[in-house]
Motif scaffolding. Structure first.
Motif, PDB file in Angstrom:
ATOM      1  N   THR A  89      -3.817  -9.637  -5.439  1.00  0.00           N
ATOM      2  CA  THR A  89      -4.844  -8.601  -5.543  1.00  0.00           C
ATOM      3  C   THR A  89      -4.352  -7.319  -4.889  1.00  0.00           C
ATOM      4  N   ALA A  90      -3.716  -7.457  -3.717  1.00  0.00           N
ATOM      5  CA  ALA A  90      -3.195  -6.292  -3.002  1.00  0.00           C
ATOM      6  C   ALA A  90      -2.110  -5.585  -3.804  1.00  0.00           C
ATOM      7  N   LEU A  91      -1.222  -6.347  -4.408  1.00  0.00           N
ATOM      8  CA  LEU A  91      -0.156  -5.738  -5.210  1.00  0.00           C
ATOM      9  C   LEU A  91      -0.724  -4.994  -6.407  1.00  0.00           C
ATOM     10  N   THR A  92      -1.800  -5.521  -6.976  1.00  0.00           N
ATOM     11  CA  THR A  92      -2.457  -4.838  -8.085  1.00  0.00           C
ATOM     12  C   THR A  92      -3.028  -3.499  -7.634  1.00  0.00           C
ATOM     13  N   LEU A  93      -3.677  -3.490  -6.468  1.00  0.00           N
ATOM     14  CA  LEU A  93      -4.245  -2.250  -5.947  1.00  0.00           C
ATOM     15  C   LEU A  93      -3.149  -1.241  -5.602  1.00  0.00           C
ATOM     16  N   GLN A  94      -2.032  -1.736  -5.071  1.00  0.00           N
ATOM     17  CA  GLN A  94      -0.902  -0.860  -4.768  1.00  0.00           C
ATOM     18  C   GLN A  94      -0.371  -0.216  -6.043  1.00  0.00           C
ATOM     19  N   ALA A  95      -0.268  -1.001  -7.108  1.00  0.00           N
ATOM     20  CA  ALA A  95       0.225  -0.479  -8.375  1.00  0.00           C
ATOM     21  C   ALA A  95      -0.717   0.569  -8.962  1.00  0.00           C
ATOM     22  N   MET A  96      -2.004   0.448  -8.633  1.00  0.00           N
ATOM     23  CA  MET A  96      -3.006   1.397  -9.144  1.00  0.00           C
ATOM     24  C   MET A  96      -3.114   2.647  -8.277  1.00  0.00           C
ATOM     25  N   GLY A  97      -2.375   2.686  -7.175  1.00  0.00           N
ATOM     26  CA  GLY A  97      -2.333   3.885  -6.346  1.00  0.00           C
ATOM     27  C   GLY A  97      -3.467   4.054  -5.369  1.00  0.00           C
ATOM     28  N   ALA A  98      -3.981   2.961  -4.805  1.00  0.00           N
ATOM     29  CA  ALA A  98      -5.055   3.055  -3.813  1.00  0.00           C
ATOM     30  C   ALA A  98      -4.532   3.730  -2.542  1.00  0.00           C
ATOM     31  N   ASP A  99      -5.289   4.688  -2.040  1.00  0.00           N
ATOM     32  CA  ASP A  99      -4.911   5.377  -0.804  1.00  0.00           C
ATOM     33  C   ASP A  99      -5.540   4.717   0.420  1.00  0.00           C
ATOM     34  N   GLY A 100      -6.715   4.138   0.235  1.00  0.00           N
ATOM     35  CA  GLY A 100      -7.404   3.457   1.318  1.00  0.00           C
ATOM     36  C   GLY A 100      -8.080   2.206   0.800  1.00  0.00           C
ATOM     37  N   ILE A 101      -8.061   1.145   1.597  1.00  0.00           N
ATOM     38  CA  ILE A 101      -8.689  -0.115   1.210  1.00  0.00           C
ATOM     39  C   ILE A 101      -9.652  -0.529   2.318  1.00  0.00           C
ATOM     40  N   VAL A 102     -10.913  -0.655   1.953  1.00  0.00           N
ATOM     41  CA  VAL A 102     -11.936  -1.161   2.871  1.00  0.00           C
ATOM     42  C   VAL A 102     -12.155  -2.619   2.498  1.00  0.00           C
ATOM     43  N   ILE A 103     -11.849  -3.531   3.407  1.00  0.00           N
ATOM     44  CA  ILE A 103     -11.871  -4.955   3.068  1.00  0.00           C
ATOM     45  C   ILE A 103     -12.866  -5.741   3.916  1.00  0.00           C
ATOM     46  N   ARG A 104     -13.664  -6.537   3.228  1.00  0.00           N
ATOM     47  CA  ARG A 104     -14.489  -7.555   3.892  1.00  0.00           C
ATOM     48  C   ARG A 104     -14.050  -8.901   3.354  1.00  0.00           C
ATOM     49  N   HIS A 105     -13.781  -9.828   4.268  1.00  0.00           N
ATOM     50  CA  HIS A 105     -13.222 -11.120   3.854  1.00  0.00           C
ATOM     51  C   HIS A 105     -13.796 -12.236   4.713  1.00  0.00           C
ATOM     52  N   HIS A 106     -13.962 -13.397   4.119  1.00  0.00           N
ATOM     53  CA  HIS A 106     -14.507 -14.547   4.848  1.00  0.00           C
ATOM     54  C   HIS A 106     -13.515 -15.145   5.828  1.00  0.00           C
ATOM     55  N   ALA A 107     -12.236 -14.831   5.676  1.00  0.00           N
ATOM     56  CA  ALA A 107     -11.207 -15.394   6.556  1.00  0.00           C
ATOM     57  C   ALA A 107     -10.879 -14.419   7.682  1.00  0.00           C
ATOM     58  N   SER A 108     -10.991 -14.871   8.919  1.00  0.00           N
ATOM     59  CA  SER A 108     -10.626 -14.042  10.057  1.00  0.00           C
ATOM     60  C   SER A 108      -9.133 -13.709   9.984  1.00  0.00           C
ATOM     61  N   GLY A 109      -8.806 -12.430  10.167  1.00  0.00           N
ATOM     62  CA  GLY A 109      -7.409 -12.003  10.144  1.00  0.00           C
ATOM     63  C   GLY A 109      -6.938 -11.461   8.815  1.00  0.00           C
ATOM     64  N   ALA A 110      -7.739 -11.573   7.749  1.00  0.00           N
ATOM     65  CA  ALA A 110      -7.313 -11.093   6.442  1.00  0.00           C
ATOM     66  C   ALA A 110      -6.996  -9.591   6.435  1.00  0.00           C
ATOM     67  N   PRO A 111      -7.805  -8.729   7.059  1.00  0.00           N
ATOM     68  CA  PRO A 111      -7.470  -7.300   7.070  1.00  0.00           C
ATOM     69  C   PRO A 111      -6.152  -7.009   7.772  1.00  0.00           C
ATOM     70  N   HIS A 112      -5.883  -7.726   8.871  1.00  0.00           N
ATOM     71  CA  HIS A 112      -4.616  -7.527   9.588  1.00  0.00           C
ATOM     72  C   HIS A 112      -3.436  -7.924   8.700  1.00  0.00           C
ATOM     73  N   LEU A 113      -3.578  -9.027   7.975  1.00  0.00           N
ATOM     74  CA  LEU A 113      -2.527  -9.458   7.056  1.00  0.00           C
ATOM     75  C   LEU A 113      -2.292  -8.419   5.975  1.00  0.00           C
ATOM     76  N   LEU A 114      -3.377  -7.902   5.409  1.00  0.00           N
ATOM     77  CA  LEU A 114      -3.260  -6.905   4.347  1.00  0.00           C
ATOM     78  C   LEU A 114      -2.563  -5.645   4.845  1.00  0.00           C
ATOM     79  N   ALA A 115      -2.867  -5.257   6.084  1.00  0.00           N
ATOM     80  CA  ALA A 115      -2.300  -4.017   6.625  1.00  0.00           C
ATOM     81  C   ALA A 115      -0.827  -4.132   6.984  1.00  0.00           C
ATOM     82  N   HIS A 116      -0.387  -5.346   7.378  1.00  0.00           N
ATOM     83  CA  HIS A 116       0.951  -5.474   7.953  1.00  0.00           C
ATOM     84  C   HIS A 116       1.916  -6.351   7.150  1.00  0.00           C
ATOM     85  N   ALA A 117       1.477  -6.903   6.042  1.00  0.00           N
ATOM     86  CA  ALA A 117       2.359  -7.782   5.269  1.00  0.00           C
ATOM     87  C   ALA A 117       3.336  -7.026   4.380  1.00  0.00           C
ATOM     88  N   GLY A 118       3.157  -5.726   4.235  1.00  0.00           N
ATOM     89  CA  GLY A 118       4.046  -4.933   3.407  1.00  0.00           C
ATOM     90  C   GLY A 118       3.669  -4.912   1.935  1.00  0.00           C
TER      91      GLY A 118
END
Length: 340
Positions: A89-118
């Protein structure tokens, strides 16, 4: 400020800077034309894997008030329901040129993973992850406390501030009681960290079954007696929702009955009458009227629940501005004229 993932990432100066920026944003919202050109040409994606109404709408309103293009993504009815991973999902958003992503997720730590996984280059804002963090909720709560109590001249240690709005001020000297389902509450965790950073004294009040293991390491006091805590005259009382959907076996097992919980830990009319004259009542919503808070308390003149919703837009405007257009917390706070 590159990302906003955790209330612990904010220093006192960082937090005051965000609150001061939010004050300037709020000033622009009293005008006839509320929209600002600040994020024109930027794309903000609201990536929500959990149901939400007020948080999603608040972020959407904030982004649109800043003239950003907004894409709302819901896990229901998307490829996520077919098994797509967060990475894809993140790679799809990157390909679409998202400048900012506001994320709500049921798994603790998901936003940190999204921000730092590259996976993405976009700025990431945590809109709530599991039972872990909800930093913008803590910021809007702090903004509400500061703005509301500053009008009465209560506490604060800022050397220079606007007495009407509390600009430049922290929360030193204020007492805040957070009452209810602390165990499942990311709002409680974020508020304890942020309010303490801003100098407030925080007391958590809950039945022992709804207090997390390890709470002794948190920078706060823990009480099991709501009446004793209210007798200490807190400046703000924040009631937490009983999160039945996060509990076991149909929402039971943590207290004998809703009636007993309400009797011991609910903010009813009797307890309402014991509050200090200047004290405010808060709730992150949605409220279970008649359980953690009575209708009289929810609708009282001292209740700032509706004000919290309004302030949430200004705070989220500030966060989006600082992550997408600002140059960090060292930059001066923009004035409402500059924003226009």
């Amino acid at each position: 400020m590159r990302h906003l993932l955790d209330a612990r990432d904010l220093t006192r100066a960082d937090a005051v800077h965000v609150l001061d920026t939010a004050a300037e944003m709020a000033a622009t919202q009293s005008r006839e034309i509320k929209k600002l050109p600040t994020l024109r040409g930027r794309t903000v994606v609201n990536l929500f894997f959990e149901d939400s109404t007020r948080t999603r709408i608040s972020f959407e309103t904030a982004a649109k008030r800043l003239s950003a293009d907004v894409i709302n993504f819901s896990a229901k009815g998307s490829s996520v329901s077919k098994g797509e991973s967060l990475k894809d999902t993140a790679l799809t958003l990157q390909a679409m040129g998202a400048d900012g992503i506001v994320i709500r997720h049921h798994a603790s730590g998901a936003p940190h993973l999204l921000a730092h996984a590259g996976w993405v280059d976009a700025a990431v804002v945590n809109a709530g992850d599991g039972t872990h963090q909800h930093p913008t909720q803590a910021l809007l709560d702090a903004f509400t406390i500061r703005r509301h109590l500053a009008e009465r001249g209560v506490a604060g240690s800022g050397e220079s501030f606007d007495a009407r709005r509390g600009v430049g001020r922290d929360l030193a000297g204020l007492k805040v009681a957070i009452v209810g389902d602390v165990l499942h509450s990311r709002v409680a965790r974020s508020n304890v960290q942020l309010l303490t950073t801003l100098g407030a004294e925080v007391t958590l009040v809950a039945p022992p079954t709804l207090v997390p293991v390890g709470v002794g390491t948190w920078p706060c006091t823990v009480s099991y007696d709501l009446d004793a805590t209210l007798a200490e005259r807190p400046d703000a009382v924040m009631m937490l929702r009983v999160q039945r959907e996060r509990m076991s076996a149909g929402g039971g097992g943590y207290f004998p009955s809703p009636l007993e919980y309400s009797r011991l830990y609910g903010l009813d009319q009797r307890r309402l009458a014991t509050l200090a004259e200047h004290a405010v009542i808060m709730h992150p919503g949605p409220m279970n009227r008649g359980l953690e808070i009575s209708a009289q308390a929810a609708d009282a003149a001292r209740s700032v629940v509706v004000e919290q919703v309004s302030n949430g837009v200004a705070v989220r405007m500030a966060v989006l501005y600082l992550t997408l257009a600002g140059s960090g917390t060292a930059a001066p706070v923009p004035t409402s004229k500059e924003l226009a």
